[in-house]
Design a protein around this motif. Structure first.
Motif, PDB file in Angstrom:
ATOM      1  N   HIS A  33      36.018  33.358  38.228  1.00  0.00           N
ATOM      2  CA  HIS A  33      37.320  32.684  38.279  1.00  0.00           C
ATOM      3  C   HIS A  33      37.298  31.514  39.254  1.00  0.00           C
ATOM      4  O   HIS A  33      38.108  30.596  39.137  1.00  0.00           O
ATOM      5  CB  HIS A  33      38.451  33.658  38.632  1.00  0.00           C
ATOM      6  CG  HIS A  33      38.347  34.245  40.007  1.00  0.00           C
ATOM      7  ND1 HIS A  33      37.757  35.458  40.262  1.00  0.00           N
ATOM      8  CD2 HIS A  33      38.768  33.777  41.213  1.00  0.00           C
ATOM      9  CE1 HIS A  33      37.811  35.719  41.564  1.00  0.00           C
ATOM     10  NE2 HIS A  33      38.421  34.715  42.164  1.00  0.00           N
ATOM     11  N   GLY A  34      36.372  31.552  40.227  1.00  0.00           N
ATOM     12  CA  GLY A  34      36.260  30.433  41.155  1.00  0.00           C
ATOM     13  C   GLY A  34      37.524  30.244  41.961  1.00  0.00           C
ATOM     14  O   GLY A  34      37.914  31.091  42.757  1.00  0.00           O
ATOM     15  N   SER A  35      38.214  29.142  41.745  1.00  0.00           N
ATOM     16  CA  SER A  35      39.483  28.836  42.403  1.00  0.00           C
ATOM     17  C   SER A  35      40.646  29.315  41.542  1.00  0.00           C
ATOM     18  O   SER A  35      40.547  29.329  40.310  1.00  0.00           O
ATOM     19  CB  SER A  35      39.592  27.322  42.612  1.00  0.00           C
ATOM     20  OG  SER A  35      40.937  26.910  42.764  1.00  0.00           O
ATOM     21  N   ILE A  37      42.009  27.642  38.176  1.00  0.00           N
ATOM     22  CA  ILE A  37      41.541  27.864  36.804  1.00  0.00           C
ATOM     23  C   ILE A  37      42.699  28.286  35.900  1.00  0.00           C
ATOM     24  O   ILE A  37      42.645  28.123  34.680  1.00  0.00           O
ATOM     25  CB  ILE A  37      40.412  28.906  36.769  1.00  0.00           C
ATOM     26  CG1 ILE A  37      39.681  28.852  35.412  1.00  0.00           C
ATOM     27  CG2 ILE A  37      40.930  30.309  37.078  1.00  0.00           C
ATOM     28  CD1 ILE A  37      38.419  29.681  35.362  1.00  0.00           C
ATOM     29  N   ALA A  38      43.770  28.791  36.494  1.00  0.00           N
ATOM     30  CA  ALA A  38      44.922  29.213  35.697  1.00  0.00           C
ATOM     31  C   ALA A  38      45.616  28.041  35.014  1.00  0.00           C
ATOM     32  O   ALA A  38      46.212  28.212  33.941  1.00  0.00           O
ATOM     33  CB  ALA A  38      45.932  29.958  36.572  1.00  0.00           C
ATOM     34  N   PRO A  41      35.407  23.422  31.696  1.00  0.00           N
ATOM     35  CA  PRO A  41      34.583  24.201  30.765  1.00  0.00           C
ATOM     36  C   PRO A  41      34.777  25.706  30.919  1.00  0.00           C
ATOM     37  O   PRO A  41      34.831  26.443  29.925  1.00  0.00           O
ATOM     38  CB  PRO A  41      33.161  23.768  31.122  1.00  0.00           C
ATOM     39  CG  PRO A  41      33.316  22.379  31.649  1.00  0.00           C
ATOM     40  CD  PRO A  41      34.613  22.403  32.414  1.00  0.00           C
ATOM     41  N   ALA A  42      34.904  26.188  32.162  1.00  0.00           N
ATOM     42  CA  ALA A  42      35.085  27.623  32.372  1.00  0.00           C
ATOM     43  C   ALA A  42      36.438  28.086  31.841  1.00  0.00           C
ATOM     44  O   ALA A  42      36.548  29.171  31.264  1.00  0.00           O
ATOM     45  CB  ALA A  42      34.954  27.953  33.859  1.00  0.00           C
ATOM     46  N   ALA A  43      37.479  27.272  32.022  1.00  0.00           N
ATOM     47  CA  ALA A  43      38.802  27.633  31.507  1.00  0.00           C
ATOM     48  C   ALA A  43      38.784  27.688  29.989  1.00  0.00           C
ATOM     49  O   ALA A  43      39.345  28.608  29.381  1.00  0.00           O
ATOM     50  CB  ALA A  43      39.847  26.642  32.000  1.00  0.00           C
ATOM     51  N   TRP A  72      44.596  38.167  37.408  1.00  0.00           N
ATOM     52  CA  TRP A  72      45.549  37.596  36.445  1.00  0.00           C
ATOM     53  C   TRP A  72      45.124  36.232  35.926  1.00  0.00           C
ATOM     54  O   TRP A  72      45.465  35.878  34.788  1.00  0.00           O
ATOM     55  CB  TRP A  72      46.968  37.551  37.019  1.00  0.00           C
ATOM     56  CG  TRP A  72      47.273  36.607  38.139  1.00  0.00           C
ATOM     57  CD1 TRP A  72      47.330  36.906  39.475  1.00  0.00           C
ATOM     58  CD2 TRP A  72      47.616  35.214  38.042  1.00  0.00           C
ATOM     59  NE1 TRP A  72      47.673  35.800  40.206  1.00  0.00           N
ATOM     60  CE2 TRP A  72      47.860  34.749  39.347  1.00  0.00           C
ATOM     61  CE3 TRP A  72      47.751  34.323  36.981  1.00  0.00           C
ATOM     62  CZ2 TRP A  72      48.214  33.428  39.628  1.00  0.00           C
ATOM     63  CZ3 TRP A  72      48.102  32.999  37.238  1.00  0.00           C
ATOM     64  CH2 TRP A  72      48.332  32.573  38.551  1.00  0.00           C
ATOM     65  N   THR A  73      44.349  35.467  36.696  1.00  0.00           N
ATOM     66  CA  THR A  73      43.936  34.165  36.175  1.00  0.00           C
ATOM     67  C   THR A  73      43.022  34.318  34.961  1.00  0.00           C
ATOM     68  O   THR A  73      43.205  33.635  33.950  1.00  0.00           O
ATOM     69  CB  THR A  73      43.250  33.317  37.250  1.00  0.00           C
ATOM     70  OG1 THR A  73      42.141  34.037  37.804  1.00  0.00           O
ATOM     71  CG2 THR A  73      44.215  32.936  38.353  1.00  0.00           C
TER      72      THR A  73
END
Length: 278
Positions: free
Chosen positions: A12-14, A17-18, A23-25, A119-120
């Motif tokens: 989730h990193g930071s 991201i929510a 790319p990760a999102a 939750w993110t």
């Protein structure tokens, strides 16, 4: 479900991201639908995150959960995010029993709330809160081998439609990340070396080396000044059994915050192929 679900390690990193595009999102946005098309909708997700840490593991047995904004200094839009989702008290008690039977004391407690590591990723994968969530707290002082044992005790849940997730970050040097954000092009060589080492050791099922990552992985202390964001990897791996880890996503934010995702278990490669085809 006719086959056990793969187990997952997701970066989730930071908490941004929510709401940010990356790319990760986008990977997480695809992940939920691909899991449902490939395996069916999970009965629930049991998620361990570094942002709920305790001296011994606890399983949260609340009937409902809401997003906790356990961070500071971010844009107002992030604090406006909500994620209201059902819990699964029966699953929480079942997970507690499995851990207790493995000589890991992990009481089920009548508590609720989802830290941002939970939750993110769930909001991106299931924005409609379609999948109930059971949080499991992380013991940050436990070794990688002990985290693996936690996951191994929970392995039977994968055959019952429960998605076991470890949420963290492939690399997590935030001082470096915030110092370089917007200034770095490409991936820092030491970050790429760490990503490649984990990919190769996981594919080879070299768990002794992975347990000893602090000494054996290249620049491990640089990637994880503290290792709480890395430890959920071992919970997910243990829940998948003694199988190869399959990297299902790799990307890097600001050149230094690696956001890789991994799947474990007999169905890991099947999930990987479905994601590549999506």
């Amino acid at each position: 479900m006719n086959t056990p679900l793969p187990t997952l390690y997701l970066s989730h990193g930071s908490p941004m991201i929510a709401i940010e595009d990356s790319p990760a999102a986008r990977f997480l946005d695809r992940l939920g639908p691909v899991i449902e098309r490939t395996f069916g909708r999970p009965r629930a997700a049991l998620v361990v995150s570094p942002h709920s840490s305790t001296r011994q593991p606890f399983v949260l047995a609340g009937a409902r959960h809401e997003a906790i904004h356990d961070f500071g200094g971010f844009p107002a839009a992030l604090y406006e995010q909500r994620y209201d989702v059902a819990g699964d008290p029966a699953l929480a008690r079942q997970a507690s029993r499995l851990l207790t039977e493995a000589s890991i004391a992990a009481p089920a407690v009548e508590a609720d709330g989802l830290d941002h590591g939970i939750w993110t990723v769930m909001k991106r994968a299931w924005p409609g809160a379609e999948v109930p969530v059971v949080p499991l707290t992380l013991v940050p002082t436990a070794s990688p081998a002990q985290q693996w044992a936690v996951g191994a005790a929970l392995a039977p849940l994968a055959a019952e439609g429960v998605l076991v997730i470890g949420s963290g970050a492939m690399t997590h040097n935030l001082h470096r990340f915030f110092g370089l954000r917007g200034q770095t092009e490409g991936t820092a060589p030491d970050v790429a070396a760490f990503q490649g080492w984990v990919r190769d050791r996981a594919a080879a099922r070299d768990w002794p080396a992975l347990f000893d990552y602090r000494r054996q992985a290249p620049s491990a202390a640089q990637q994880h000044p503290t290792d709480e964001h890395w430890l959920p990897f071992y919970v997910a791996a243990g829940a998948g059994g003694d199988t190869a880890g399959v990297r299902i996503h790799d990307s890097v934010d600001a050149g230094v915050l690696a956001m890789d995702g991994y799947a474990f278990g007999p169905q890991a490669e099947r999930l990987n192929q479905a994601l590549q085809a999506a």
